[in-house]
Design an enzyme around this catalytic site. Structure first.
Site, mmCIF file in Angstrom:
data_model
loop_
_atom_site.group_PDB
_atom_site.id
_atom_site.type_symbol
_atom_site.label_atom_id
_atom_site.label_comp_id
_atom_site.label_asym_id
_atom_site.label_seq_id
_atom_site.Cartn_x
_atom_site.Cartn_y
_atom_site.Cartn_z
ATOM 1 N N GLY A 38 -4.100 -7.386 41.859
ATOM 2 C CA GLY A 38 -2.649 -7.199 41.841
ATOM 3 C C GLY A 38 -2.045 -6.888 40.493
ATOM 4 O O GLY A 38 -0.889 -6.492 40.400
ATOM 5 N N GLY A 144 -2.546 -0.526 33.166
ATOM 6 C CA GLY A 144 -1.223 -1.095 32.971
ATOM 7 C C GLY A 144 -0.786 -1.310 31.541
ATOM 8 O O GLY A 144 -1.188 -0.592 30.624
ATOM 9 N N SER A 145 0.020 -2.352 31.352
ATOM 10 C CA SER A 145 0.618 -2.614 30.048
ATOM 11 C C SER A 145 0.646 -4.108 29.766
ATOM 12 O O SER A 145 0.354 -4.930 30.632
ATOM 13 C CB SER A 145 2.060 -2.068 30.024
ATOM 14 O OG SER A 145 2.851 -2.733 30.998
ATOM 15 N N GLY A 181 17.776 -7.046 25.328
ATOM 16 C CA GLY A 181 18.699 -7.038 26.455
ATOM 17 C C GLY A 181 18.325 -6.032 27.519
ATOM 18 O O GLY A 181 19.199 -5.424 28.142
ATOM 19 N N VAL A 183 15.653 -5.115 31.033
ATOM 20 C CA VAL A 183 15.494 -5.676 32.377
ATOM 21 C C VAL A 183 14.845 -7.057 32.354
ATOM 22 O O VAL A 183 15.363 -8.012 32.939
ATOM 23 C CB VAL A 183 14.657 -4.715 33.256
ATOM 24 C CG1 VAL A 183 14.423 -5.321 34.635
ATOM 25 C CG2 VAL A 183 15.353 -3.367 33.378
ATOM 26 N N ALA A 320 6.536 -0.498 38.726
ATOM 27 C CA ALA A 320 5.459 -0.618 39.707
ATOM 28 C C ALA A 320 5.520 0.513 40.730
ATOM 29 O O ALA A 320 4.494 1.078 41.107
ATOM 30 C CB ALA A 320 5.546 -1.973 40.414
ATOM 31 N N HIS A 444 30.272 -0.611 59.579
ATOM 32 C CA HIS A 444 31.339 -1.443 59.019
ATOM 33 C C HIS A 444 31.274 -2.828 59.648
ATOM 34 O O HIS A 444 31.123 -2.950 60.865
ATOM 35 C CB HIS A 444 32.708 -0.814 59.303
ATOM 36 C CG HIS A 444 33.855 -1.693 58.899
ATOM 37 N ND1 HIS A 444 34.255 -1.819 57.588
ATOM 38 C CD2 HIS A 444 34.661 -2.498 59.637
ATOM 39 C CE1 HIS A 444 35.284 -2.657 57.532
ATOM 40 N NE2 HIS A 444 35.546 -3.081 58.767
#
Length: 466
Positions: A38, A144-145, A181, A183, A320, A444
């Site tokens: 994962g 990834g990172s 500042g 995500v 992702a 609505h």
């Protein structure tokens, strides 16, 4: 053993590439250096952070909003250990689901560190230092990172932490300092603010979420400030020091004055960087750019024709869902199909409350490109659904071409906009006009009516409920 495709890394990009390749008849192996599948997203990123965001949101509502709904409860108490335990169970279930997908699709899973022996052979070194070599006609790098830092900051993983440690603290901070500042900083800052911490966000730029539309940044900061988060924008961090359990952050503001911030924890969230350590790229001559990202062409192919790279390890937004789409593109390309990906239509989302979501161009980007555009904006406060739920903060903004009316960008702040943004993405995929979106009948009362109204505001300047 010989495979058609070997995938190194089992995050959202890697495992999706493996599944799609297997669906298309390829013999596939996937290599993961950790014991669970994962990658960052499922283990120490997207999934655990959303679990804590949801738990902390429930607590915050119980404390601040239940009474106005006519619900009286005793003063809610936090069992932080149980909250973290629930988060761990969510992660376990989700990663277990990836293992199920590997079995279902007959994908061979190898645990260990994958590194290139040559362009078609990958060595897998296990924790006990034993190793084996497998062969693949094509290889996809999906490693990834990892969190970035600043050169002068020593991450001790105890009090000076990254997002990884912030997801498994044993206590709620009293005073949490957040450097960055963006995500990650805002989401985790929100978690701990809701749970009672004093949170201060220190940002180098003059606004938070600096890559998003200026109106979105302004609205989000206003709302989070109302919730009690403090902001120090236009502050350059120069030093982070620890003395016992006290962390001091020294920064200079835009007037070049030195400001000191003090807390018991400091979350360093200044972005992420491509993770290629141990891959042995130099053995096969795979090129990387000046930022350490693997260089690829439009087919996500490296300079070595049978080696591909996807996700955070290549240029572009570190998301992702972007990695997943790239995984599908490579798998289908290797199967002889002709897939495509429109990077302009990959949505960006911030899971604070209210949520933030955007797709397409910002106003600044349109101005820079000298594109004539028009803008329509509609406040969530004007919606019956928002008033019913009490989620009245935010807006939807639609940007459209001034001449053709084609939708060029949509930016949202509000309840459930993380899901709502896909209405805009679908419309833009089919090159819809603002009028097209405005003429679609929306249920609505729903939050989605704000999209219809903002589109009408962009089309003819006459929303119906404002």
């Amino acid at each position: 053993m010989k495979y058609d495709i070997i995938v190194i890394g089992s995050g959202p990009g890697g495992y999706i590439a493996a599944v799609r390749a297997s669906q298309l008849g390829k013999k596939v192996a996937i290599i993961e250096k950790y014991a669970t599948l994962g990658g960052t997203c499922l283990n120490v990123g997207c999934i655990p952070s959303k679990a804590l965001l949801d738990s902390s949101h429930h607590y915050y509502d119980a404390v601040h909003h239940f009474e106005e709904h006519g619900i009286t409860v005793e003063t809610p108490k936090i069992d932080f250990g149980k909250m973290v335990e629930r988060k761990a169970k969510v992660v376990e279930t989700t990663t277990g689901g990836i293992k199920y997908l590997m079995d279902k699709n007959n994908i061979d899973v190898f645990e260990g560190l994958g590194s290139f022996e040559d362009a078609t052979h990958v060595k897998i070194t296990k924790n006990d230092t034993t190793s084996e070599i497998i062969e693949g006609a094509n290889i996809i790098i999906a490693t990834g990172s990892k969190p970035s830092s600043l050169p002068f900051i020593k991450i001790d993983k105890e009090r000076i932490i990254t997002s990884t440690e912030a997801l498994k603290l044993s206590e709620i901070p009293k005073d949490l300092l957040v450097i960055g500042g963006g995500v990650i900083g805002l989401e985790l800052g929100s978690v701990y603010k809701r749970l009672g911490a004093n949170v201060t966000v220190i940002e180098y730029m003059d606004k938070i979420v600096p890559g998003m539309d200026a109106d979105v940044s302004k609205e989000l900061q206003k709302v989070l400030k109302k919730q009690g988060i403090k902001f120090a924008t236009s502050h350059k961090v120069n030093a982070v020091e620890r003395n016992g359990d006290t962390i001091t952050v020294k920064a200079t503001d835009k007037k070049d004055r030195e400001i000191e911030f003090s807390g018991d924890y400091c979350l360093v969230s200044v972005g992420r960087k491509a993770y290629t350590a141990g891959l042995g790229l130099e053995k096969v001559g795979v090129e990387v750019n000046e930022r350490g990202q693997i260089s690829v062409n439009d087919h996500l192919q490296t300079n070595i024709k049978n080696i591909y790279a996807i996700g955070d390890v290549v240029k572009g937004a570190m998301l992702a869902h972007k990695a997943e789409e790239e995984g599908v593109v490579v798998a289908e390309f290797l199967a002889g199909e002709k897939p495509h990906i429109d990077y302009n239509l990959i949505p960006g989302i911030v899971y604070t409350w209210p949520e933030v979501a955007a797709v397409g161009k910002t106003e600044d980007e349109l101005k820079e490109a000298k594109i004539d555009y028009k803008s329509g904006k509609f406040s969530m406060r004007a919606l019956g659904r928002s008033r019913a739920s009490g989620d009245i903060d935010g807006f939807v903004k639609v940007l459209a071409d001034k001449n053709t009316d084609e939708i060029l960008g949509v930016h949202m702040v509000g309840a459930r906009v993380a899901d709502l943004i896909m209405e805009a993405a679908v419309a833009m995929e089919y090159r819809a006009s603002a009028e097209d979106l405005a003429r679609i009948c929306h249920g609505h009362p729903t939050y989605s009516e704000a999209v219809k109204e903002a589109a009408k505001a962009a089309w003819d300047g006459k929303p119906l409920n404002a």
